[in-house]
Design a protein around this motif. Structure first.
Motif, PDB file in Angstrom:
ATOM      1  N   GLU A  43       0.830  -1.201   0.000  1.00  0.00           N
ATOM      2  CA  GLU A  43       0.000   0.000   0.000  1.00  0.00           C
ATOM      3  C   GLU A  43       0.865   1.252   0.000  1.00  0.00           C
ATOM      4  N   LEU A  44       1.944   1.229   0.775  1.00  0.00           N
ATOM      5  CA  LEU A  44       2.857   2.365   0.815  1.00  0.00           C
ATOM      6  C   LEU A  44       3.485   2.601  -0.558  1.00  0.00           C
ATOM      7  N   LEU A  45       3.908   1.539  -1.206  1.00  0.00           N
ATOM      8  CA  LEU A  45       4.496   1.665  -2.537  1.00  0.00           C
ATOM      9  C   LEU A  45       3.495   2.249  -3.529  1.00  0.00           C
ATOM     10  N   MET A  46       2.276   1.761  -3.513  1.00  0.00           N
ATOM     11  CA  MET A  46       1.280   2.220  -4.483  1.00  0.00           C
ATOM     12  C   MET A  46       0.789   3.629  -4.177  1.00  0.00           C
ATOM     13  N   SER A  47       0.942   4.074  -2.932  1.00  0.00           N
ATOM     14  CA  SER A  47       0.516   5.432  -2.589  1.00  0.00           C
ATOM     15  C   SER A  47       1.442   6.485  -3.183  1.00  0.00           C
ATOM     16  N   ASP A  48       2.682   6.129  -3.445  1.00  0.00           N
ATOM     17  CA  ASP A  48       3.652   7.053  -4.052  1.00  0.00           C
ATOM     18  C   ASP A  48       4.710   6.209  -4.746  1.00  0.00           C
ATOM     19  N   PHE A  49       4.340   5.680  -5.910  1.00  0.00           N
ATOM     20  CA  PHE A  49       5.215   4.728  -6.604  1.00  0.00           C
ATOM     21  C   PHE A  49       6.581   5.339  -6.894  1.00  0.00           C
ATOM     22  N   ASP A  50       6.594   6.533  -7.469  1.00  0.00           N
ATOM     23  CA  ASP A  50       7.868   7.159  -7.824  1.00  0.00           C
ATOM     24  C   ASP A  50       8.725   7.433  -6.587  1.00  0.00           C
ATOM     25  N   GLY A  51       8.089   7.755  -5.485  1.00  0.00           N
ATOM     26  CA  GLY A  51       8.836   8.060  -4.278  1.00  0.00           C
ATOM     27  C   GLY A  51       9.398   6.842  -3.586  1.00  0.00           C
ATOM     28  N   HIS A  52       8.789   5.673  -3.799  1.00  0.00           N
ATOM     29  CA  HIS A  52       9.195   4.481  -3.054  1.00  0.00           C
ATOM     30  C   HIS A  52       9.747   3.340  -3.904  1.00  0.00           C
ATOM     31  N   VAL A  53       9.615   3.426  -5.230  1.00  0.00           N
ATOM     32  CA  VAL A  53       9.975   2.255  -6.038  1.00  0.00           C
ATOM     33  C   VAL A  53      11.458   1.903  -5.925  1.00  0.00           C
ATOM     34  N   ASN A  54      12.349   2.886  -5.894  1.00  0.00           N
ATOM     35  CA  ASN A  54      13.774   2.561  -5.798  1.00  0.00           C
ATOM     36  C   ASN A  54      14.089   1.838  -4.487  1.00  0.00           C
ATOM     37  N   GLY A  55      13.502   2.327  -3.387  1.00  0.00           N
ATOM     38  CA  GLY A  55      13.696   1.658  -2.113  1.00  0.00           C
ATOM     39  C   GLY A  55      13.108   0.260  -2.114  1.00  0.00           C
ATOM     40  N   ALA A  56      11.951   0.094  -2.775  1.00  0.00           N
ATOM     41  CA  ALA A  56      11.312  -1.219  -2.837  1.00  0.00           C
ATOM     42  C   ALA A  56      12.176  -2.214  -3.600  1.00  0.00           C
ATOM     43  N   ILE A  57      12.733  -1.787  -4.722  1.00  0.00           N
ATOM     44  CA  ILE A  57      13.581  -2.686  -5.519  1.00  0.00           C
ATOM     45  C   ILE A  57      14.815  -3.097  -4.723  1.00  0.00           C
ATOM     46  N   GLU A  58      15.470  -2.134  -4.078  1.00  0.00           N
ATOM     47  CA  GLU A  58      16.679  -2.465  -3.307  1.00  0.00           C
ATOM     48  C   GLU A  58      16.347  -3.404  -2.140  1.00  0.00           C
ATOM     49  N   GLU A  59      15.209  -3.169  -1.486  1.00  0.00           N
ATOM     50  CA  GLU A  59      14.829  -4.034  -0.372  1.00  0.00           C
ATOM     51  C   GLU A  59      14.477  -5.432  -0.866  1.00  0.00           C
ATOM     52  N   MET A  60      13.857  -5.532  -2.032  1.00  0.00           N
ATOM     53  CA  MET A  60      13.600  -6.853  -2.610  1.00  0.00           C
ATOM     54  C   MET A  60      14.910  -7.582  -2.877  1.00  0.00           C
ATOM     55  N   VAL A  61      15.869  -6.896  -3.490  1.00  0.00           N
ATOM     56  CA  VAL A  61      17.150  -7.532  -3.806  1.00  0.00           C
ATOM     57  C   VAL A  61      17.852  -7.963  -2.521  1.00  0.00           C
ATOM     58  N   ARG A  62      17.824  -7.109  -1.498  1.00  0.00           N
ATOM     59  CA  ARG A  62      18.437  -7.481  -0.219  1.00  0.00           C
ATOM     60  C   ARG A  62      17.746  -8.695   0.385  1.00  0.00           C
ATOM     61  N   HIS A  63      16.438  -8.643   0.423  1.00  0.00           N
ATOM     62  CA  HIS A  63      15.662  -9.700   1.063  1.00  0.00           C
ATOM     63  C   HIS A  63      15.804 -11.025   0.325  1.00  0.00           C
ATOM     64  N   VAL A  64      15.842 -10.961  -0.996  1.00  0.00           N
ATOM     65  CA  VAL A  64      15.883 -12.160  -1.832  1.00  0.00           C
ATOM     66  C   VAL A  64      17.301 -12.702  -1.968  1.00  0.00           C
ATOM     67  N   SER A  65      18.281 -11.808  -2.186  1.00  0.00           N
ATOM     68  CA  SER A  65      19.657 -12.217  -2.507  1.00  0.00           C
ATOM     69  C   SER A  65      19.621 -13.260  -3.631  1.00  0.00           C
ATOM     70  N   PRO A  66      19.388 -12.819  -4.866  1.00  0.00           N
ATOM     71  CA  PRO A  66      19.120 -13.754  -5.969  1.00  0.00           C
ATOM     72  C   PRO A  66      20.244 -14.754  -6.243  1.00  0.00           C
ATOM     73  N   ILE A  67      21.493 -14.351  -6.001  1.00  0.00           N
ATOM     74  CA  ILE A  67      22.613 -15.295  -6.068  1.00  0.00           C
ATOM     75  C   ILE A  67      23.058 -15.569  -4.643  1.00  0.00           C
ATOM     76  N   ILE A  68      23.102 -16.828  -4.266  1.00  0.00           N
ATOM     77  CA  ILE A  68      23.327 -17.203  -2.879  1.00  0.00           C
ATOM     78  C   ILE A  68      24.776 -17.053  -2.461  1.00  0.00           C
ATOM     79  N   GLN A  69      25.714 -17.429  -3.320  1.00  0.00           N
ATOM     80  CA  GLN A  69      27.111 -17.491  -2.889  1.00  0.00           C
ATOM     81  C   GLN A  69      28.076 -17.424  -4.063  1.00  0.00           C
ATOM     82  N   PHE A  70      29.308 -17.021  -3.774  1.00  0.00           N
ATOM     83  CA  PHE A  70      30.452 -17.162  -4.668  1.00  0.00           C
ATOM     84  C   PHE A  70      31.662 -17.598  -3.848  1.00  0.00           C
TER      85      PHE A  70
END
Length: 409
Positions: free
Chosen positions: A273-300
């Motif tokens: 809801e927060l993201l959709m209330s101000d997409f432009d204001g929050h989308v960059n933070g949302a993407i970075e938090e998704m990448v942090r939370h997910v960590s798409p590559i586990i290890q090297f």
């Protein structure tokens, strides 16, 4: 500890159990050593030290002279014949060889190049959502997350439309090989499919490279096979290796994050809801938090080139360490309440695109651009889109991949 990161059974555990195990490992005074077992069709090593704290992963990433990417960054290490058949991937190189290749291919990810791609990315996202609306809800991975990154990469490289179905097929075969293999027979079958897939991808782009040498176009292949101002260009084998790396690494980062991301937004309605209330204001933070939370590559993996003291641990030349990005991204000393999904969090130090240093993900900004555009299109046109049930995850110690995720709208 009843934790063995070198045992493939560990990676079959539920995600919550694995996060709890890494939290325990982060409490250890020193990085823990894990002996390695024999893995079918792969080299067996003496073992590795697990770097699970954020500070340790960052230190090893920055100090590439001591923590080498050679001979390979995957864990376990592939057999030596692989590089002779496919050529050496840029991720498995140190400077100066790595710096030379990165210098040549970096032109693909310049701000000017990415700006020029935006119209094509927007069109692709619109077409994907058109198809979703026409077909109806089903599997988010196959209908959305898997389509966009490969489409963008093929557009960049100038891959003809007639070849793209085969590209998808070959990438899926390579992704399956990164999973856990429960038997020698399955290992052999997946290895065979992986070899065939990678060779086919390399032949495809090398042939295209020959055509572009004769008749250059405006695509990336033309740029890579013609000399830059310093007279540098890719050889056939280098072009083939780069294409395979781009399709696997460039595809998986955005694909995995989007597939996990739709569930994160569903499971955290206040954040959605927060993201959709101000997409432009929050989308960059949302993407970075998704990448942090997910960590798409586990290890090297990294190989120590000289005796070195890391947080009191005396490493010896030849020792192996493994950088666990997902654990570093949940280090409570850096990310308070690390398991929470919070799109307003300061995520600047996350290592979801790799740690800082020469091997930081070259395509990070492209992946961000793809995800930003895709979620804008989805949430604008299908504002009630949401995941249904639990995802089917690829059982892998390398790739945090979602095989399928049901969704509806």
């Amino acid at each position: 500890m009843d934790i063995d990161l070198a045992d493939l059974d560990f990676w079959r555990r539920p995600l919550k159990e694995r996060h709890e195990a890494f939290a325990r490992l982060r409490q250890a005074d020193l990085p823990v050593f894990f002996p390695e077992k024999k893995v079918p069709l792969l080299r067996s090593g003496t073992g590795f030290y697990a770097l699970v704290r954020h500070a340790d992963v960052v230190e090893a990433s920055r100090n590439a002279k001591v923590f080498s990417s050679e001979p390979a960054v995957t864990n376990p290490e592939p057999p030596g014949w692989v590089k002779h058949v496919f050529g050496e991937s840029m991720v498995n190189m140190d400077d100066p060889r790595h710096a030379r290749l990165r210098r040549i291919v970096s032109r693909a990810f310049s701000p000017k190049m990415l700006q020029g791609l935006q119209a094509d990315i927007q069109k692709a996202c619109a077409r994907i959502v058109d198809d979703v609306i026409a077909k109806g809800p089903g599997d988010f991975v196959s209908q959305v997350a898997a389509r966009l990154p490969i489409h963008v990469i093929c557009d960049m490289m100038g891959i003809p439309e007639s070849m793209r179905a085969k590209v998808h097929e070959h990438v899926d075969a390579s992704t399956a090989y990164s999973g856990v293999r429960p038997s020698l027979l399955q290992s052999a079958r997946l290895a065979g499919k992986n070899v065939v897939a990678l060779l086919a991808l390399q032949r495809m782009v090398i042939q295209l490279g020959h055509e572009r040498v004769a008749e250059p176009g405006k695509d990336l292949v033309s740029a890579l096979v013609t000399a830059n101002p310093d007279g540098e260009k890719l050889t056939d084998k280098e072009l083939g290796s780069f294409f395979a790396l781009l399709l696997v690494a460039g595809n998986e980062t955005a694909r995995n994050t989007m597939a996990h991301g739709i569930k994160l937004l569903t499971d955290h309605p206040a954040q959605r809801e927060l993201l959709m209330s101000d997409f432009d204001g929050h989308v960059n933070g949302a993407i970075e938090e998704m990448v942090r939370h997910v960590s798409p590559i586990i290890q090297f993996r990294r190989t120590v080139t000289e005796d070195y003291a890391l947080r009191g641990l005396e490493l010896k030349k030849g020792d192996r360490v493994v950088l666990f990005y997902g654990s570093a991204n949940r280090d409570e000393e850096v990310f308070p309440d690390a398991d929470a999904f919070d799109i307003t969090r300061d995520t600047k130090p996350h290592v979801g695109f790799g740690g800082p240093g020469p091997h930081f993900c070259l395509g990070a900004n492209l992946a961000r651009q793809e995800m930003r555009t895709m979620f804008r299109e989805l949430l604008t046109r299908l504002p009630d889109i949401r995941s249904v049930g639990e995802p089917e995850l690829l059982v892998s110690n390398f790739d945090n991949s979602v095989r399928s995720q049901s969704f509806t709208f």
